[in-house]
Design an enzyme around this catalytic site. Sequence first.
Site, PDB file in Angstrom:
ATOM      1  N   HIS A   1      42.320  43.395   5.455  1.00 37.22           N
ATOM      2  CA  HIS A   1      42.519  44.739   6.006  1.00 37.22           C
ATOM      3  C   HIS A   1      41.807  44.910   7.348  1.00 37.22           C
ATOM      4  CE1 HIS A   1      43.723  48.910   5.382  1.00 37.22           C
ATOM      5  NE2 HIS A   1      42.572  49.262   5.920  1.00 37.22           N
TER       6      HIS A   1
ATOM      7  N   ARG B   1      42.223  60.571  12.674  1.00 33.26           N
ATOM      8  CA  ARG B   1      40.974  60.200  13.360  1.00 33.26           C
ATOM      9  C   ARG B   1      41.210  59.090  14.379  1.00 33.26           C
ATOM     10  NH1 ARG B   1      39.091  61.180   8.438  1.00 33.26           N
ATOM     11  NH2 ARG B   1      38.879  59.026   7.760  1.00 33.26           N
TER      12      ARG B   1
ATOM     13  N   LYS C   1      49.916  55.864  16.403  1.00 29.79           N
ATOM     14  CA  LYS C   1      49.726  54.713  15.531  1.00 29.79           C
ATOM     15  C   LYS C   1      50.222  55.047  14.124  1.00 29.79           C
ATOM     16  CE  LYS C   1      46.174  51.467  14.015  1.00 29.79           C
ATOM     17  NZ  LYS C   1      44.741  51.308  13.792  1.00 29.79           N
TER      18      LYS C   1
ATOM     19  N   ASN D   1      53.886  49.659  14.488  1.00 29.05           N
ATOM     20  CA  ASN D   1      54.485  49.160  13.259  1.00 29.05           C
ATOM     21  C   ASN D   1      53.480  49.087  12.126  1.00 29.05           C
ATOM     22  OD1 ASN D   1      52.957  46.921  13.860  1.00 29.05           O
ATOM     23  ND2 ASN D   1      54.658  45.782  14.721  1.00 29.05           N
TER      24      ASN D   1
ATOM     25  N   SER E   1      48.937  52.137   6.870  1.00 25.32           N
ATOM     26  CA  SER E   1      49.287  52.224   5.445  1.00 25.32           C
ATOM     27  C   SER E   1      48.130  52.779   4.636  1.00 25.32           C
ATOM     28  CB  SER E   1      49.627  50.830   4.930  1.00 25.32           C
ATOM     29  OG  SER E   1      48.484  50.008   5.003  1.00 25.32           O
ATOM     30  N   HIS E   2      48.441  53.436   3.544  1.00 27.65           N
ATOM     31  CA  HIS E   2      47.446  53.744   2.520  1.00 27.65           C
ATOM     32  C   HIS E   2      48.083  53.516   1.162  1.00 27.65           C
ATOM     33  CE1 HIS E   2      43.350  55.926   2.651  1.00 27.65           C
ATOM     34  NE2 HIS E   2      43.314  54.805   3.318  1.00 27.65           N
TER      35      HIS E   2
ATOM     36  N   GLN F   1      38.892  56.902  -1.519  1.00 30.38           N
ATOM     37  CA  GLN F   1      38.058  57.916  -0.885  1.00 30.38           C
ATOM     38  C   GLN F   1      38.592  59.304  -1.200  1.00 30.38           C
ATOM     39  OE1 GLN F   1      40.062  55.746   0.453  1.00 30.38           O
ATOM     40  NE2 GLN F   1      39.150  54.524   2.047  1.00 30.38           N
TER      41      GLN F   1
ATOM     42  N   HIS G   1      47.630  51.036  -1.362  1.00 34.52           N
ATOM     43  CA  HIS G   1      46.866  50.747  -2.578  1.00 34.52           C
ATOM     44  C   HIS G   1      46.174  51.989  -3.125  1.00 34.52           C
ATOM     45  CE1 HIS G   1      47.840  46.637  -1.690  1.00 34.52           C
ATOM     46  NE2 HIS G   1      47.096  46.168  -2.666  1.00 34.52           N
TER      47      HIS G   1
END
Lengths: 754, 231
Positions: A62, A130, A105, A508, A108-109, A255, A111
């Site tokens: 990551h 952010r 930009k 992407n 992904s989130h 989080q 998981h």
Amino acid sequence: MTQDPFSGQTPTPMPSDPPVDRELAHAHQLTDDEYDQVIELLGGREPTFTELGVYSVMWSEHASYKNSILQLKTLPRSGGKLLVAAGEENAGLVDIGDGLAVAFKVESHNHPSAVEPYQGAATGVGGILRDVFTMGARPIACLNSLRFGPPEDDRVRYLVDGVVRGIGDYGNCVGIPTVGGEVYFDEAYRGNPLVNAMAVGIVEHDKVLKATAGTEPGNPVIYIGSRTGRDGIHGATFASEELSEESKSRKSNVQVGDPFTEKLLLEATLELGDTDALVGIQDMGAAGLTCSSCEMAGKDGAGIFLDLDKVPRREEGMTPYEVLLSESQERMLVVAKRGREQEVFDIVRRWDLQAVEVGFVTNDGRMRASADGQLVLDIPVDTLVLGGGAPQYVREVEEPAPAPALSVTEPQDFRNATLQLLASSNVASKRHVYRQYDHMVGASTRLEPGRGDAALVRVAGTNKVLSIAIDCNGRQLSLNPREGARQAVAESCRNVACTGAQPLGITNCLNFGNPYKPKMYWTFVEAVGGMGEACRAFGTPVTGGNVSFYNENPSGAVFPTPVIGVVGLAEDASKTIGMGFTREGDAIFLLGPDRAGWAGSEWQNITEGSPSGELTPIDLELEAKLQEFLIKSINCGWISAAHDLSDGGLVVSLCEMALTSPNRSIGALLEREEDVTASWLFAEGPSRVVVTVSPMVIDEFEEAVEAAGLPIEWIGTTGGKGVGFRGVFSVSFDEMADAYDNGLERALGLKPNA
Amino acid sequence: MKWGVIVFPGSNCDRDAYDVLGRVFGQDVRFIWHKETELGDVDGILLPGGFSYGDYLRSGAIARFSPVMNEVIAFANKGGIVIGICNGFQMLTESGLLPGALRQNHSLRFICQDQPVRVERTDTRFTNACTPQQVLRIPIAHHEGSYFLAEDELKRLEDRNGVLFRYCSLSGDVDAESNPNGSVNNIAGIINEGGNVLGMMPHPERRCDALIVHDDGRAIFESVIDQFVNA
């Protein structure tokens, strides 16, 4: 403090630290080779537990892009109006004239959203916002790209509900409009939903903030925002493994977001950007304080010393390991000019946020940290960051078996097929979703969700408007990753061109399976290759993005899904258009080649359940000509509505254009000399767009089409009470509306209008 | 007119309101920080939409206690013009300047959409530029927008013609089907007895520029400004 009190010392374990050995390194997902490399980089000594944690997150897929970076470097990553090269800063930055730039930009989130959909998706939005405002840019739009399993599945329904609420609650509260996106359902995503969030912001050239610690030793390092807790520890590492039954126990890796604090942090950051008191700023995202400090120090070859005891805590008894690896949200790290720190404190505290000096810049190129009176960390910064000593691999590839031969039963009853397609959860209106997002805050959304091929958002203080689209058809990539990726880039750019805007660049988010599986890696390499070909053909550089591997669970991997976000610009907002028919009596044309097939089509999907066959290949040169022509003729005022042919083919596009006409009052009367075939109506192929043209300008338009050398076919006239093909079939507005408006809610088992 | 737009932590429609008053209507407008204890020389106050203080506890509940709200209440009680939009409406009910409360939408979901509302009165300072029963499309964007008032109070509100806007269909029908959030009597906006305080859930400031979809919201600002200038 500006002097390192532990000068010359090497770090020692904390009393509570477990002994560090190879087994613990494996548990931190470091390979034997990587662990040997760590020892070598530390001059032959074993890392402390804290250091092991830092290497583990910084060398995770990551954070390090270790298995993708060498492929990404083959993409066109500079040129055009790019102000920073891809990967240099938190987001891409492209000039839009008048001293302004657009930062954007996608990330992904996946998981986190798979195990805790609400917080996973919400913090995905927070993180990408952010990334944009860390650059000094005010975010003006969010988009997202979502993939779920079949909507009939109870778990999928739970995920959809949580993800949409999470995105909505976060973006709505921060006050950034969510203006567009896509939602797809397919068996391939049952175990692995994809949640990709994109943000777009505007910044004046001379107010761009940089993620650097500079080179001036002694400058203060200031922590701002929320306190640090134990949430999200090893989130980056979690994102770098396959999902399994045990993943549910990873909930504590997810989080928790607080959009209210994010809003305060956003305003404080932009106010800081109006001063010249800062050297640099970086948000604490994946790998938290570790990653932000290392990246800032690594940028210009400085070092950083952190006194971890000064870091504001939310919980008692946190170890240095936990403080450094926490992914608590809504935090930023700032390097200020020495003597100007009070200005920073004043601005941040006016917004009722924490601002604490936690360290200082050094010139020894090392990341050092102390806690509880001892040195706990001493690592050469360049061994941690991308482009420095972090590992970079090209993995083994193996070409998988070719896609299965085409299997399809062509529709016989065209009327029923039309209604079936309109009601399909992939085609049906996404109103249920976008209604939960504030898509208008900012009072600048010229083209709202569902009204055109891309969203249009005005740039305040100018006549300019940004056109933003996000797209990918994973089914196509599953059949042919290279061709599918070329078409994904083409479609996203075409979407922007259909509003009359010039695509400027792409971002992407590459969602793939496990890169250690050779067939998967082959797919990844092919897709990146195809993407590069298309980007070069359209002159749209890749400004940055994100790679998400390991989207895989025991039942298999997701479709290869390289989501493409495109930002385009139109100088005169009043010239831009949507997809709805605007007047009765306009001529309807089909622009582009008469080439379409069933492979990977929505019809094949709803009748066969899985994709098969060979894709209709795209001619990139023709596609580029088509887009150029669209942009020019829309800005000349010749075209009153434009909509590209996508899922469901020609008929679906025509129905959508009728359904988005003012008060659903303008239909389409279509006719054709040649046979009206199932393939012409419902099959799918690239580079095709329906446009409407006023009879007043039809001669100029047709001349221009000829000059451009584009294939074109007149197919009818706008008007009537539905969409009808003379002598073949027709559907009324009521029938279309019932299928299209309620299709998604029905599929999800919700009441209509929910 | 001189306008003040109050900025609470978490306000997010403050810039939109500022832009519309200043750029679109050429008004003299400034931001007023929530910690200020004086409003200064203003003719009108706009409480913007957003999530003041994160809307924690209850929408508008904490904002009501911020230093500047005492001044806004005093200003309103002296007859000053106050417009509360969305979160601003919630603050007005929380602070007692307007009756009632805003509860969660019946769907328990956030709803953002262009929303037809019917103008119930045209003899007020906020609607004099409208035609009787005119339908304006003004977007809503809220999770807590279901207006509630106990029966006896509701009767009092209706009897004094305090309802200015009701949710309706595009053709102006006020019925259950055209009620997006479960508000009693389809109430979308109300005024106080003095006629100087308006609270509404829909966002007129989002629809004042024809380039941004359409400009149905202009009528409300035009009403206030023209009447003030011509008075």
